[in-house]
Design a protein around this motif. Structure first.
Motif, PDB file in Angstrom:
ATOM      1  N   ILE A 290       0.822  -1.209   0.000  1.00 24.74           N
ATOM      2  CA  ILE A 290       0.000   0.000   0.000  1.00 24.74           C
ATOM      3  C   ILE A 290       0.861   1.267   0.000  1.00 24.74           C
ATOM      4  O   ILE A 290       0.516   2.262  -0.642  1.00 24.74           O
ATOM      5  N   ILE A 291       1.998   1.232   0.690  1.00 22.18           N
ATOM      6  CA  ILE A 291       2.842   2.416   0.810  1.00 22.18           C
ATOM      7  C   ILE A 291       3.822   2.555  -0.350  1.00 22.18           C
ATOM      8  O   ILE A 291       3.991   3.644  -0.922  1.00 22.18           O
ATOM      9  N   TYR A 292       4.462   1.452  -0.757  1.00 23.61           N
ATOM     10  CA  TYR A 292       5.591   1.585  -1.679  1.00 23.61           C
ATOM     11  C   TYR A 292       5.261   1.348  -3.147  1.00 23.61           C
ATOM     12  O   TYR A 292       6.030   1.752  -4.027  1.00 23.61           O
ATOM     13  N   VAL A 293       4.131   0.723  -3.452  1.00 25.38           N
ATOM     14  CA  VAL A 293       3.737   0.622  -4.860  1.00 25.38           C
ATOM     15  C   VAL A 293       3.403   2.002  -5.435  1.00 25.38           C
ATOM     16  O   VAL A 293       3.889   2.357  -6.522  1.00 25.38           O
ATOM     17  N   PRO A 294       2.597   2.836  -4.748  1.00 30.09           N
ATOM     18  CA  PRO A 294       2.342   4.190  -5.277  1.00 30.09           C
ATOM     19  C   PRO A 294       3.620   5.038  -5.366  1.00 30.09           C
ATOM     20  O   PRO A 294       3.784   5.811  -6.313  1.00 30.09           O
ATOM     21  N   LEU A 295       4.506   4.874  -4.374  1.00 32.74           N
ATOM     22  CA  LEU A 295       5.769   5.630  -4.404  1.00 32.74           C
ATOM     23  C   LEU A 295       6.591   5.255  -5.631  1.00 32.74           C
ATOM     24  O   LEU A 295       7.130   6.125  -6.325  1.00 32.74           O
ATOM     25  N   PHE A 296       6.683   3.968  -5.917  1.00 25.87           N
ATOM     26  CA  PHE A 296       7.412   3.493  -7.094  1.00 25.87           C
ATOM     27  C   PHE A 296       6.763   4.023  -8.372  1.00 25.87           C
ATOM     28  O   PHE A 296       7.450   4.467  -9.300  1.00 25.87           O
ATOM     29  N   THR A 356      11.044  -7.841  -8.056  1.00 25.45           N
ATOM     30  CA  THR A 356      11.742  -7.814  -9.353  1.00 25.45           C
ATOM     31  C   THR A 356      11.560  -6.481 -10.086  1.00 25.45           C
ATOM     32  O   THR A 356      12.135  -6.297 -11.165  1.00 25.45           O
ATOM     33  N   ILE A 357      10.773  -5.570  -9.523  1.00 25.30           N
ATOM     34  CA  ILE A 357      10.490  -4.313 -10.237  1.00 25.30           C
ATOM     35  C   ILE A 357      11.770  -3.505 -10.444  1.00 25.30           C
ATOM     36  O   ILE A 357      12.670  -3.511  -9.597  1.00 25.30           O
ATOM     37  N   ASN A 358      11.845  -2.831 -11.584  1.00 27.70           N
ATOM     38  CA  ASN A 358      13.009  -2.013 -11.917  1.00 27.70           C
ATOM     39  C   ASN A 358      12.562  -0.829 -12.769  1.00 27.70           C
ATOM     40  O   ASN A 358      11.363  -0.641 -12.999  1.00 27.70           O
ATOM     41  N   THR A 438      16.752   7.995  -9.324  1.00 27.29           N
ATOM     42  CA  THR A 438      15.703   7.014  -9.645  1.00 27.29           C
ATOM     43  C   THR A 438      16.190   5.598  -9.421  1.00 27.29           C
ATOM     44  O   THR A 438      15.486   4.754  -8.869  1.00 27.29           O
ATOM     45  N   GLU A 439      17.419   5.318  -9.843  1.00 30.08           N
ATOM     46  CA  GLU A 439      17.977   3.968  -9.658  1.00 30.08           C
ATOM     47  C   GLU A 439      18.184   3.653  -8.187  1.00 30.08           C
ATOM     48  O   GLU A 439      17.934   2.516  -7.745  1.00 30.08           O
ATOM     49  N   VAL A 440      18.610   4.644  -7.419  1.00 29.97           N
ATOM     50  CA  VAL A 440      18.803   4.437  -5.975  1.00 29.97           C
ATOM     51  C   VAL A 440      17.468   4.120  -5.302  1.00 29.97           C
ATOM     52  O   VAL A 440      17.371   3.192  -4.485  1.00 29.97           O
ATOM     53  N   LEU A 441      16.423   4.874  -5.637  1.00 27.26           N
ATOM     54  CA  LEU A 441      15.108   4.639  -5.046  1.00 27.26           C
ATOM     55  C   LEU A 441      14.572   3.266  -5.447  1.00 27.26           C
ATOM     56  O   LEU A 441      13.987   2.548  -4.626  1.00 27.26           O
ATOM     57  N   THR A 442      14.800   2.887  -6.708  1.00 29.23           N
ATOM     58  CA  THR A 442      14.348   1.569  -7.184  1.00 29.23           C
ATOM     59  C   THR A 442      14.988   0.449  -6.379  1.00 29.23           C
ATOM     60  O   THR A 442      14.311  -0.489  -5.926  1.00 29.23           O
TER      61      THR A 442
END
Length: 490
Positions: A290-296, A356-358, A438-442
């Motif tokens: 709930i928290i990190y899918v919208p952030l991504f 596995t998201i990138n 972006t890569e760091v957050l991913t």
């Protein structure tokens, strides 16, 4: 009409009215946090105090978590109807107070008071369902009640945005007034005042005080731990030690209490202990999504806030559907263990896929992965509440049902700052490497889901140890509620 229902002499129309009233009351509380989350930016801009952004949420979560256990026990003494109506009235009055807040301190205090009503409203409906219906029937009705959480997660952000943008953020609180009045009216007319005649009217003051202080220390420490750059590590450790001491004193007090708010003998029952752990784990996992899918979606894929919210809708719908389907299966088969295993297997698959998201992950893949997570997690609300209700007599149904919601709350409360710490630590270590923001957050979000895989795997293993007691189609497996415990049932 089966024997169990006729034992309460409740007509079909009254059953419908009770369920409708319970769902409206539950919806008011379930909508609250998702609506407030959308409105908070406007609240902050109006009342000032950005540094206190998380505190209205923290004060509400703390008081509601305490209220779940406390009022679950008090409803044994004073009756379910009395407590749930008091909860709705408390929620409505404090909502008005929140709406009239003139600064952040007032809002934080009023939200803490509002959480008392909220804690009552998210636990008492499940207790009432446990008393009205036979163990076999509870599944479908628990599923119907649990679907309110999914519905509120979808409606909350939409309503919060519309109300805030059109008539102002204060109406996010004022809107609870007419809905609360409707819920009170329906329940006043239809709901019997179930209470237990052999419960001594003795308040466990020592337990209440030590329990409140223990949770307060824990919540404050976890809130401060979200950002170690602005909080003192010594202060956080001090609060954790204080919390540990209070928990030890709480256990000591409960062993000596005549009517403890959380009887320790419950943990001797393996079904109760395992269900508590599984609720904790399942709640932590769903909140990770709930928290990190919208952030991504916003920060990596580049979607707007609106579109990132739309991505979440399939997950929340799947959560609602899974809750209902699990309830229907339990009602038809009378069994729940395989569903408990399936829940964590499905949730685990969703978590593995999310790990596995990138930067090249499409929005459509994100929808599929999060929807699988929702399908698994939605089963939690039904399975473990029914399993513990079936393992105890009617006398304990209030406290054990409240305890399941309590451990769900604690799972989310503990997981959120831990996940936040993982993100901060990951971003700090990756920043030293030549990577884009972006890569760091991913990579940081990937690390959260990699850690969550461990929780999902633990959930699968623990589910195999869940003892299964076949659900009765007539009366509770251990003890039917004495007739004199039902007041005004006719």
């Amino acid at each position: 009409m089966n024997n169990y229902r006729s034992h309460y002499d409740l007509s079909k129309n009254k059953i419908i009215m009770i369920m409708a009233g319970l769902m409206v009351g539950l919806l008011v509380a379930a909508l609250d946090n998702s609506i407030i989350g959308t409105a908070m930016p406007k609240v902050i801009s109006n009342l000032q105090g950005m540094e206190y952004y998380v505190w209205p949420f923290t004060s509400y979560m703390l008081s509601s978590t305490i209220a779940i256990i406390l009022f679950g026990k008090l409803s044994d003494i004073y009756g379910r109807k009395t407590i749930i109506i008091a909860g709705i009235i408390t929620f409505v009055i404090t909502s008005v107070m929140c709406g009239f807040a003139t600064n952040m301190l007032e809002l934080i205090i009023f939200r803490g008071l509002q959480g008392i009503g909220g804690g009552i409203l998210i636990s008492l409906p499940f207790i009432v369902v446990g008393e009205i219906f036979s163990p076999r029937e509870r599944g479908k009705y628990m599923g119907i009640l649990a679907s309110v959480f999914g519905l509120s997660s979808i409606l909350g952000p939409i309503l919060g945005g519309v109300i805030t943008d059109t008539i102002g953020w204060r109406w996010v609180f004022f809107v609870n007034v007419p809905v609360g009045i409707v819920a009170v009216s329906m329940l006043m007319y239809s709901l019997p005042n179930f209470k237990l005649p052999d419960v001594k009217k003795v308040i466990d003051y020592s337990g209440i005080i030590t329990f409140t202080l223990a949770l307060s220390g824990l919540f404050l420490a976890l809130t401060l731990a979200r950002d170690l750059n602005t909080s003192s590590l010594i202060e956080i450790i001090g609060l954790l030690l204080f919390s540990a001491v209070m928990f030890a004193l709480f256990i000591w007090a409960e062993k000596r209490a005549i009517e403890p708010i959380l009887p320790l003998y419950l943990f001797k029952n393996s079904i109760f202990t395992i269900s508590s752990i599984e609720n904790f784990l399942a709640s932590a996992l769903i909140f990770g999504g709930i928290i990190y899918v919208p952030l991504f979606a916003q920060e990596v894929i580049g979607l707007s806030a609106t579109n990132s919210g739309l991505i979440m809708i399939p997950m929340l719908i799947s959560l609602t559907i899974a809750s209902n389907i699990a309830g229907q299966i339990i009602s038809k088969t009378g069994k729940y263990k395989m569903l408990a295993i399936a829940e964590f297997v499905i949730t685990g698959i969703g978590i593995v896929l999310l790990a596995t998201i990138n930067v090249n992950t499409s929005p459509y893949a994100l929808v599929v992965y999060s929807t699988i997570l929702g399908l698994g997690s939605g089963m939690m609300y039904t399975i473990f509440t029914i399993s513990v209700q079936n393992a105890f007599s009617i006398r304990e149904i209030g406290i054990i049902t409240a305890a399941m919601q309590f451990f769900r709350n604690i799972g989310a409360t503990v997981a959120i700052p831990i996940f936040g710490f993982i993100v901060n630590a990951s971003m700090g270590s990756q920043a030293a490497v030549n990577l884009s923001k972006t890569e760091v957050l991913t990579l940081s979000i990937q690390n959260i889901f990699l850690a969550a895989i461990i929780l999902a795997f633990a959930g699968v293993i623990i589910a195999f140890f869940l003892k299964e007691i076949p659900l009765s189609e007539d009366e509770p497996t251990t003890q039917k509620m004495p007739e004199e415990t039902v007041e005004n049932a006719k």
